[in-house]
Scaffold this active site. Structure first.
Site, PDB file in Angstrom:
ATOM      1  N   GLU A 138       0.860  -1.198   0.000  1.00 50.90           N
ATOM      2  CA  GLU A 138       0.000   0.000   0.000  1.00 50.90           C
ATOM      3  C   GLU A 138       0.891   1.241   0.000  1.00 50.90           C
ATOM      4  O   GLU A 138       1.851   1.321   0.760  1.00 50.90           O
ATOM      5  CB  GLU A 138      -0.911  -0.045   1.236  1.00 50.90           C
ATOM      6  CG  GLU A 138      -1.554   1.266   1.642  1.00 50.90           C
ATOM      7  CD  GLU A 138      -2.464   1.903   0.580  1.00 50.90           C
ATOM      8  OE1 GLU A 138      -3.218   1.180  -0.092  1.00 50.90           O
ATOM      9  OE2 GLU A 138      -2.381   3.144   0.420  1.00 50.90           O
ATOM     10  N   TYR A 167     -28.083   7.616   5.542  1.00 46.26           N
ATOM     11  CA  TYR A 167     -28.318   6.345   6.238  1.00 46.26           C
ATOM     12  C   TYR A 167     -27.373   6.232   7.434  1.00 46.26           C
ATOM     13  O   TYR A 167     -26.288   6.824   7.441  1.00 46.26           O
ATOM     14  CB  TYR A 167     -28.169   5.151   5.282  1.00 46.26           C
ATOM     15  CG  TYR A 167     -26.866   5.030   4.533  1.00 46.26           C
ATOM     16  CD1 TYR A 167     -25.725   4.492   5.119  1.00 46.26           C
ATOM     17  CD2 TYR A 167     -26.766   5.448   3.211  1.00 46.26           C
ATOM     18  CE1 TYR A 167     -24.537   4.357   4.413  1.00 46.26           C
ATOM     19  CE2 TYR A 167     -25.579   5.333   2.491  1.00 46.26           C
ATOM     20  CZ  TYR A 167     -24.470   4.777   3.104  1.00 46.26           C
ATOM     21  OH  TYR A 167     -23.300   4.661   2.400  1.00 46.26           O
TER      22      TYR A 167
END
Ligand SMILES: Cc1cc2nc3c(=O)[nH]c(=O)nc-3n(C[C@H](O)[C@H](O)[C@H](O)COP(=O)(O)OP(=O)(O)OC[C@H]3O[C@@H](n4cnc5c(N)ncnc54)[C@H](O)[C@@H]3O)c2cc1C
Length: 398
Positions: free
Chosen positions: A33, A216
């Site tokens: 990464e 949400y």
């Protein structure tokens, strides 16, 4: 130079899902990464029943239960009057219907659950601060080169390095990008900062003439996630980290209901992302190197399936590598054969949904009621979504 069985480039949700799927099958994997620490955007993500099915098969059910939000319902609301329609049920009813629930997460929570699962199987599986700048291969090995001058080799390389993928560019050249004329806004709100009537375990879609706004709950209902898309042609940057201002966000929703204004005002830091489309790629793999997730089939977010498609990819590519490890051409051609049409259909249908979401006639009262009856009622929604949620990546024979 370190030598591995499989290298995954990119430690987002998708790269981690691929690493976990491989380790679960006993295949050694090393993930590289670029960032100096593992992190995800401060935003929410919905994982439909087809995605939770895969995450549960990877052993994450218990870890996810600690952080998920299970909304009890989904509502549609009129952009200016606030009139409300119950749209379809989620949570328990999704589990009854599809076998697994529809869940909402803070991206960071889902990302952390995946990273913990990976490192519990291989503690040093994730190498940070390793930016891939090039890939290459011979008949026997694939190689990744990093910005710091180091290299690593493996039998296979998987590029899960997102929408601006270096691995994709190295294999197939730069892709043409077309701006959609839409900008996405997103932000999080501590639930207790919202007016009482908005503090509910319900997902709500606000529909309007030139935009929509969805909110949400995430993180056990402690936060409300807001994501909206609006037609606008003055912003062209695709990034999770570019901040906008509350004023600019509110101006995009000028004239919308007071609840929408209250949500926008309550977001501490709003972020904006320009939505782009890319032509579908005819192939994703070259020799011992392949792509998955946004690196090969980025999609507009009108179906909430970009990451879910990639989680399915991760499961299938791991199954193909387990079965055809000695036959690289077969491993990746079988992976593409299984995944190409489904992911292309999601990209196509997400674009079609854009037209429905941005119907200019939604400004008119009668047209709004017609649109609800025509496009959004239960049976139409089933037609649109059941094929997505019923798919079982864990049952596909490779
Ligand atoms: C507004 C919006 C809402 C969305 N909502 C949903 C939703 O509700 N549900 C859903 O399923 N999908 C949703 N999506 C889509 C979803 O966000 C993406 O499909 C998903 O995040 C892609 O994950 P990824 O791991 O492929 O890429 P990324 O998340 O971009 O991860 C890529 C990783 O690779 C690393 N990397 C990049 N380049 C290199 C390099 N050269 N070397 C090493 N590492 C590198 C990056 O640092 C990063 O960690 C939404 C998208 C948008 C824009």
């Amino acid at each position: 130079m370190p030598t591995h069985k499989v290298i995954v480039v990119g430690g987002g949700i998708v790269g981690l899902a691929a690493a976990l799927a491989l380790l679960k099958r006993g295949i050694d994997v090393q993930l590289y990464e670029q960032a100096g620490q593992l992190q995800e955007a401060g935003a929410g993500i919905q994982i439909g029943a087809n995605g939770t099915r895969v995450l549960y098969a990877l052993g994450l059910e218990r870890a996810l239960a600690n952080v998920q939000a299970v909304p009890v319902a989904r509502e549609l609301r009129h952009w200016s009057t606030g009139e409300t329609w119950t749209w379809f049920e989620l949570g328990e009813s999704s589990a009854r219907r599809f076998g697994t629930p529809h869940l909402m997460f803070h991206r960071g929570d889902l990302h952390a659950a995946l990273a913990n699962a990976v490192t519990s199987l291989k503690p040093d599986a994730i190498a940070l601060g390793k930016k891939c700048v090039a890939v290459g291969q011979t008949a026997e090995r694939a190689e990744v080169r990093f910005e710091d001058g180091t290299r690593a080799t493996a039998s296979f390389v998987i590029g899960a390095d997102g929408i601006h993928s270096t691995v994709r560019a190295a294999l197939f050249g730069r892709s043409e990008v077309e701006f959609t004329g839409c900008v996405a806004w997103r932000g999080l709100i501590p639930m207790d900062l919202l007016p009482a009537h908005l503090r509910r375990m319900v997902g709500t879609n606000w529909l309007g003439p030139r935009g929509f706004l969805l909110h949400y709950p995430v993180r056990r209902g402690e936060l409300m996630n807001v994501v909206s898309i609006v037609e606008r042609d003055d912003w062209r940057v695709e990034s999770w980290v570019i901040e906008g201002t509350t004023r600019e966000f509110a101006d995009d929703f000028c004239g919308w209901h007071a609840d929408v204004q209250a949500l926008i005002e309550a977001i501490e830091t709003p972020y904006k992302w320009a939505l782009m489309v890319r032509a579908p790629m005819p192939v994703w793999s070259l020799g011992r190197i392949t792509l998955l997730g946004d690196a090969c089939h980025p999609t507009l977010p009108f179906l909430g399936q970009g990451a879910v498609m990639a989680i399915e990819d991760a499961y299938i590519v791991a199954a193909c590598l387990e079965k055809y490890f000695r036959d690289p051409a077969k491993a990746f051609s079988r992976y593409e054969e299984i995944r190409h049409e489904r992911t292309a259909a999601v990209v196509r249908k997400a674009q079609e949904n854009r037209a429905m979401a941005f119907e200019p006639r939604l400004a008119e009262k009668d047209a709004f009621a017609d649109a609800i009856a025509r496009d959004w009622m239960k049976v139409r929604v089933s037609e649109r979504l059941d094929w997505l949620y019923n798919y079982d990546a864990t049952a596909i024979g490779v």
